[in-house]
Design an enzyme around this catalytic site. Structure first.
Site: not given
Ligand SMILES: Cc1ncc(COP(=O)(O)O)c(C=O)c1O
Length: 383
Positions: A70, A150, A178, A199, A238, A323
């Site tokens: 995110g 959040n 969220q 995810a 990648t 956070c």
């Protein structure tokens, strides 16, 4: 009893997600850009997950750019538009209740000469579409407004906000990290040009996310990681094939019945905690609140002490957003909805998951009552 009520910070990876990912570490490990059949196998797996995620938000598969989560998606959206469209204007609009991934990115852009308007929110955390409309200027290039908050669970009316952006022809981004799978995200109905996802909030692996980029905006976005032509030239590197496969599986496992279950548990938890004296709910009630979020201020005591008291009883919660929970400054979100610093300091965020049970919630209700009573008994602020 161990009870995990910090799903807003992260969720356990579903066993079926892990099973889907496993072969992509050891059997189908080729680089998805390689031209041999192993590479094609990996590329097909990416394509399948891209389609699954796109379908879940009413987008096209080619509009999904996989990222590392995110935070990267928010950075790519905000900086991507700022640097990509800087010749058209240097004004950005956001709100005072964004996740730091948007807020700090905007602050950084201000230091580089961009102008940022931080819209106010009401006492439940809602942004007024009329205020947004009045804030848009000729040089506004981006509006970025979080979907499901959040910290306090407020679900913005993206449709109304998106309409304003559409009418005034400004790119609309939303951080839907969220809200995705917990309430409807429909990029078409909601007028979104960009939207961020992650995810690990939905029982997928950490370190994987996505940015929805509406087809016509692909050329306007300045990529933030330079290198090869991966992800439609918008994000070099990648691809994390096992992670993306796990992400697709996690999306496919989300059910409306999970949301209903969490709503029932949420209502029981909120109603019971608010029966304790000197408590306040932060954020709205009902279906304009994330199904898994309860945020309560307990007056006269410190959130950290409550958290530690609950931890000792096996209950995991958070004092604010994941956070910022290690910082001592009061939450910017609670400040924005008008909470006094002393009330912010006594706030706890409980975030439910689909596997939580009624028994667990009953245990949490009793435990919070005990911890709060003990702390208040010791508190110098209680007369
Ligand atoms: C609203 C919101 N946006 C962005 C993020 C960052 O997502 P990630 O942890 O995948 O970088 C979070 C994580 O807490 C979040 O809650």
């Amino acid at each position: 009893m161990d009870v995990y009520l910090d799903h807003g910070a992260s969720t356990p990876v579903d066993r079926r997600v892990l099973d889907a990912m496993r072969p992509y570490f050891t059997e189908y490990y080729a680089n998805a850009s390689s031209l041999h059949s192993g590479g094609a196998e990996a590329a097909n797996a990416l394509a399948e997950s891209r389609k699954t995620l796109a379908d879940s938000i009413n987008a096209k598969a080619e509009e999904i750019v996989f990222t590392s989560g995110g935070s990267e998606s928010d950075n790519l959206a905000v900086k991507g538009v700022a640097y990509g469209l800087r010749d058209s204007g240097r004004h950005i609009i956001t709100t005072g209740i964004e996740h730091p991934a948007v807020l700090e990115t905007c602050r950084g852009l201000e230091r580089e000469g961009f102008n940022v308007t931080y819209l106010p929110v009401d006492e439940e955390g809602f942004t007024d579409p009329n205020v947004l409309s009045e804030s848009i200027k000729d040089d506004t290039i981006l509006v970025s407004i979080i979907h499901g908050n959040n910290e306090i669970g407020t679900i913005q009316d993206l449709r109304a906000l998106g309409e304003v952006c559409g009418d005034q022809d400004v790119v609309f981004h939303s951080d839907a990290v969220q809200s995705h799978t917990k309430t409807e995200v429909d990029v078409v109905k909601q007028g979104l040009g960009l939207a961020s996802f992650s995810a690990h909030k939905i029982h997928g692996p950490k370190g994987v996310g996505a940015l929805y980029v509406r087809e016509d905006l692909k050329g306007s976005l300045r990529r933030q990681i330079d290198g090869g032509g991966h992800e439609y030239h918008l994000r070099a590197g990648t691809e994390n094939v096992p992670g993306v496969v796990g992400y697709g599986k996690a999306v496919s496992l989300a059910r409306k019945s999970h949301v209903k279950h969490m709503v029932r548990l949420r209502n029981k938890l909120a109603d019971s905690l608010l029966e304790l004296p000197d408590t306040m709910l932060n954020g709205p009630r009902g279906d304009r609140r994330l199904c898994n979020n309860v945020n309560v201020s307990f007056k006269h005591i410190e959130g950290e002490s409550i958290l530690l008291g609950l931890d000792a009883k096996g209950i995991s919660v958070s004092t604010g957003s994941a956070c910022s929970s290690k910082s001592l400054t009061p939450s910017h979100v609670l400040a924005a909805i008008g909470r006094r610093p002393e009330d912010s300091h006594g706030s706890i965020r409980f975030t439910l998951g689909r596997d939580n049970t009624w028994e667990e919630i009953d245990y949490v209700i009793v435990s919070v009552g005990e911890v709060v009573e003990r702390l208040r008994w010791m508190s110098p602020f209680v007369g």
